[in-house]
Design a protein around this motif. Structure first.
Motif, PDB file in Angstrom:
ATOM      1  N   LYS A 160       0.826  -1.209   0.000  1.00 44.48           N
ATOM      2  CA  LYS A 160       0.000   0.000   0.000  1.00 44.48           C
ATOM      3  C   LYS A 160       0.859   1.258   0.000  1.00 44.48           C
ATOM      4  CE  LYS A 160      -4.028  -2.056   2.268  1.00 44.48           C
ATOM      5  NZ  LYS A 160      -4.953  -1.982   3.431  1.00 44.48           N
ATOM      6  N   ALA A 161       1.915   1.248   0.830  1.00 50.08           N
ATOM      7  CA  ALA A 161       2.785   2.425   0.885  1.00 50.08           C
ATOM      8  C   ALA A 161       3.500   2.635  -0.449  1.00 50.08           C
ATOM      9  CB  ALA A 161       3.803   2.266   2.015  1.00 50.08           C
ATOM     10  N   VAL A 162       3.934   1.543  -1.061  1.00 48.65           N
ATOM     11  CA  VAL A 162       4.607   1.664  -2.356  1.00 48.65           C
ATOM     12  C   VAL A 162       3.644   2.184  -3.416  1.00 48.65           C
ATOM     13  CG1 VAL A 162       5.730   0.355  -4.191  1.00 48.65           C
ATOM     14  CG2 VAL A 162       6.307  -0.106  -1.813  1.00 48.65           C
ATOM     15  N   GLY A 163       2.377   1.696  -3.376  1.00 45.20           N
ATOM     16  CA  GLY A 163       1.389   2.185  -4.331  1.00 45.20           C
ATOM     17  C   GLY A 163       1.103   3.666  -4.153  1.00 45.20           C
ATOM     18  N   ALA A 164       0.981   4.105  -2.872  1.00 48.76           N
ATOM     19  CA  ALA A 164       0.734   5.527  -2.622  1.00 48.76           C
ATOM     20  C   ALA A 164       1.907   6.384  -3.088  1.00 48.76           C
ATOM     21  CB  ALA A 164       0.470   5.742  -1.128  1.00 48.76           C
ATOM     22  N   ALA A 165       3.130   5.912  -2.826  1.00 49.49           N
ATOM     23  CA  ALA A 165       4.301   6.666  -3.274  1.00 49.49           C
ATOM     24  C   ALA A 165       4.357   6.746  -4.796  1.00 49.49           C
ATOM     25  CB  ALA A 165       5.574   6.012  -2.731  1.00 49.49           C
ATOM     26  N   GLY A 166       3.979   5.657  -5.462  1.00 46.64           N
ATOM     27  CA  GLY A 166       3.960   5.684  -6.922  1.00 46.64           C
ATOM     28  C   GLY A 166       2.935   6.661  -7.465  1.00 46.64           C
ATOM     29  N   LYS A 167       1.735   6.693  -6.842  1.00 46.33           N
ATOM     30  CA  LYS A 167       0.707   7.641  -7.294  1.00 46.33           C
ATOM     31  C   LYS A 167       1.154   9.081  -7.070  1.00 46.33           C
ATOM     32  CE  LYS A 167      -3.194   4.509  -6.557  1.00 46.33           C
ATOM     33  NZ  LYS A 167      -4.437   4.259  -5.783  1.00 46.33           N
ATOM     34  N   ALA A 168       1.795   9.337  -5.913  1.00 43.91           N
ATOM     35  CA  ALA A 168       2.283  10.692  -5.648  1.00 43.91           C
ATOM     36  C   ALA A 168       3.350  11.100  -6.663  1.00 43.91           C
ATOM     37  CB  ALA A 168       2.844  10.765  -4.229  1.00 43.91           C
ATOM     38  N   MET A 169       4.208  10.171  -7.017  1.00 44.82           N
ATOM     39  CA  MET A 169       5.247  10.477  -8.003  1.00 44.82           C
ATOM     40  C   MET A 169       4.636  10.774  -9.368  1.00 44.82           C
ATOM     41  SD  MET A 169       8.509   8.102  -9.059  1.00 44.82           S
ATOM     42  CE  MET A 169       8.999   8.004  -7.332  1.00 44.82           C
ATOM     43  N   ILE A 170       3.611   9.994  -9.743  1.00 44.85           N
ATOM     44  CA  ILE A 170       2.950  10.226 -11.031  1.00 44.85           C
ATOM     45  C   ILE A 170       2.261  11.587 -11.044  1.00 44.85           C
ATOM     46  CG2 ILE A 170       1.082   9.421 -12.514  1.00 44.85           C
ATOM     47  CD1 ILE A 170       1.805   6.574 -11.668  1.00 44.85           C
ATOM     48  N   ALA A 171       1.582  11.931  -9.911  1.00 40.51           N
ATOM     49  CA  ALA A 171       0.916  13.235  -9.839  1.00 40.51           C
ATOM     50  C   ALA A 171       1.926  14.372  -9.941  1.00 40.51           C
ATOM     51  CB  ALA A 171       0.132  13.329  -8.530  1.00 40.51           C
ATOM     52  N   GLU A 172       3.068  14.209  -9.286  1.00 38.81           N
ATOM     53  CA  GLU A 172       4.101  15.243  -9.360  1.00 38.81           C
ATOM     54  C   GLU A 172       4.626  15.389 -10.784  1.00 38.81           C
ATOM     55  OE1 GLU A 172       8.430  16.305  -7.308  1.00 38.81           O
ATOM     56  OE2 GLU A 172       7.314  14.499  -6.743  1.00 38.81           O
ATOM     57  N   MET A 173       4.811  14.270 -11.466  1.00 41.07           N
ATOM     58  CA  MET A 173       5.279  14.334 -12.853  1.00 41.07           C
ATOM     59  C   MET A 173       4.254  15.023 -13.743  1.00 41.07           C
ATOM     60  SD  MET A 173       6.960  10.529 -13.178  1.00 41.07           S
ATOM     61  CE  MET A 173       7.223  10.723 -14.935  1.00 41.07           C
ATOM     62  N   ILE A 174       2.953  14.725 -13.518  1.00 39.95           N
ATOM     63  CA  ILE A 174       1.905  15.371 -14.322  1.00 39.95           C
ATOM     64  C   ILE A 174       1.890  16.876 -14.070  1.00 39.95           C
ATOM     65  CG2 ILE A 174      -0.590  15.535 -14.629  1.00 39.95           C
ATOM     66  CD1 ILE A 174      -0.729  12.527 -14.104  1.00 39.95           C
ATOM     67  N   GLY A 175       2.028  17.283 -12.770  1.00 40.14           N
ATOM     68  CA  GLY A 175       2.068  18.710 -12.453  1.00 40.14           C
ATOM     69  C   GLY A 175       3.249  19.411 -13.098  1.00 40.14           C
ATOM     70  N   ASN A 176       4.405  18.767 -13.080  1.00 44.30           N
ATOM     71  CA  ASN A 176       5.586  19.368 -13.708  1.00 44.30           C
ATOM     72  C   ASN A 176       5.396  19.513 -15.211  1.00 44.30           C
ATOM     73  OD1 ASN A 176       6.857  19.500 -11.231  1.00 44.30           O
ATOM     74  ND2 ASN A 176       7.895  17.533 -11.471  1.00 44.30           N
ATOM     75  N   ASN A 177       4.789  18.510 -15.831  1.00 41.42           N
ATOM     76  CA  ASN A 177       4.552  18.599 -17.277  1.00 41.42           C
ATOM     77  C   ASN A 177       3.565  19.713 -17.610  1.00 41.42           C
ATOM     78  OD1 ASN A 177       6.272  16.457 -17.762  1.00 41.42           O
ATOM     79  ND2 ASN A 177       4.648  14.927 -17.644  1.00 41.42           N
ATOM     80  N   LYS A 178       2.529  19.876 -16.756  1.00 41.93           N
ATOM     81  CA  LYS A 178       1.557  20.942 -16.993  1.00 41.93           C
ATOM     82  C   LYS A 178       2.209  22.310 -16.872  1.00 41.93           C
ATOM     83  CE  LYS A 178      -2.996  22.545 -15.481  1.00 41.93           C
ATOM     84  NZ  LYS A 178      -4.104  22.317 -14.518  1.00 41.93           N
ATOM     85  N   ALA A 179       3.076  22.474 -15.856  1.00 47.43           N
ATOM     86  CA  ALA A 179       3.774  23.755 -15.696  1.00 47.43           C
ATOM     87  C   ALA A 179       4.677  24.036 -16.893  1.00 47.43           C
ATOM     88  CB  ALA A 179       4.590  23.733 -14.406  1.00 47.43           C
ATOM     89  N   ARG A 180       5.340  23.003 -17.383  1.00 48.91           N
ATOM     90  CA  ARG A 180       6.197  23.206 -18.557  1.00 48.91           C
ATOM     91  C   ARG A 180       5.366  23.621 -19.769  1.00 48.91           C
ATOM     92  NH1 ARG A 180       8.332  18.079 -17.077  1.00 48.91           N
ATOM     93  NH2 ARG A 180      10.194  18.251 -15.761  1.00 48.91           N
TER      94      ARG A 180
END
Length: 244
Positions: A160-180
């Protein structure tokens, strides 16, 4: 001539060295065929006798060895292979996979300090009995295999912790791409406006060229019409003169 030929020998030392190298590399009959091609003819039996009579340097006693099994016939019969890990070469092949055979071989080769083996209990028992002072370690393959299994179990306990960390990483990547994309939107709009302006300019030039072409065509046709009328007038004058 001790440096050239041995007493009562039929071949020079250099020829023996060349033929022995060929025989050790490819064997008896293939070595005989290759020797004939190289103008050093000898039969396969002769080459094999040369191998039996050759004096080889005794190898140094191994210090770090690896023990593993190998298949005479996969799934049915297995033997044991022993390698010198410092010199990267095979030392011996044992006929079976048995602790007594391994212990007997180790007893005949003292001075071994490290034994790298797999997780089989027979090799552990044979190494303990044949070389009790040697350190037993896992070989590279089984060490990485153990590490992979340990990581899989550790990740499985915290799925569960690994899944949550993966989702947070994906969300951060999406936010960075949107800002770019937002940062790069303004130059893109300017470039699009410049392209549209250049397109309008090219279309206006093309329309002007078409107008000039149409005007030139009309002028040409008018001039051709005048020339035709002048020619007809000249022909009529000539005809009247002939009639008069």
């Amino acid at each position: 001539m001790p440096g050239t030929v041995r007493p009562k020998a039929r071949r020079t030392s250099r020829l023996v060295e060349r033929q022995l190298s060929i025989d050790l590399a490819v064997g008896g009959e293939p070595g005989a065929r290759l020797s004939c091609k190289l103008a050093m003819p000898a039969s396969g039996d002769t080459l094999l006798r040369m191998i039996r009579a050759a004096e080889f340097e005794s190898p140094e006693a191994p210090r770090v060895i690896g023990i593993d099994d190998w298949a005479w016939r996969k799934g049915l019969r297995y033997g044991t292979i022993i390698c010198d890990l410092e010199r990267n070469r095979v030392i011996d092949l044992l006929p079976d996979r048995n602790a007594d055979t391994v212990a007997s071989w180790l007893g005949r080769h003292p001075g071994i300090e490290v034994i790298a083996r797999d997780r089989a209990g027979i090799y552990s028992e044979g190494a303990r009995r044949g070389a009790p002072d040697a350190a037993q370690v896992a070989d590279r393959f089984h060490l990485l295999q153990n590490l992979g299994e340990a990581l899989r179990l550790a990740v499985g306990r915290h799925r569960k912790a690994v899944g949550a960390a993966g989702k947070a990483m994906i969300a951060e990547m999406i936010g960075n791409n949107k800002a770019r994309r937002e940062l790069s939107a303004e130059p893109a709009r300017k470039l699009d406006a410049l392209r549209r302006s250049r397109g309008r300019h090219r279309r206006s030039l093309y329309a002007e060229i078409l107008d000039l072409r149409a005007a030139a065509t009309r002028t040409f046709l008018l001039n051709m019409g005048l020339l035709v009328r002048e020619r007809n007038r000249h022909d009529n004058c000539c005809l009247r003169k002939r009639l008069n």
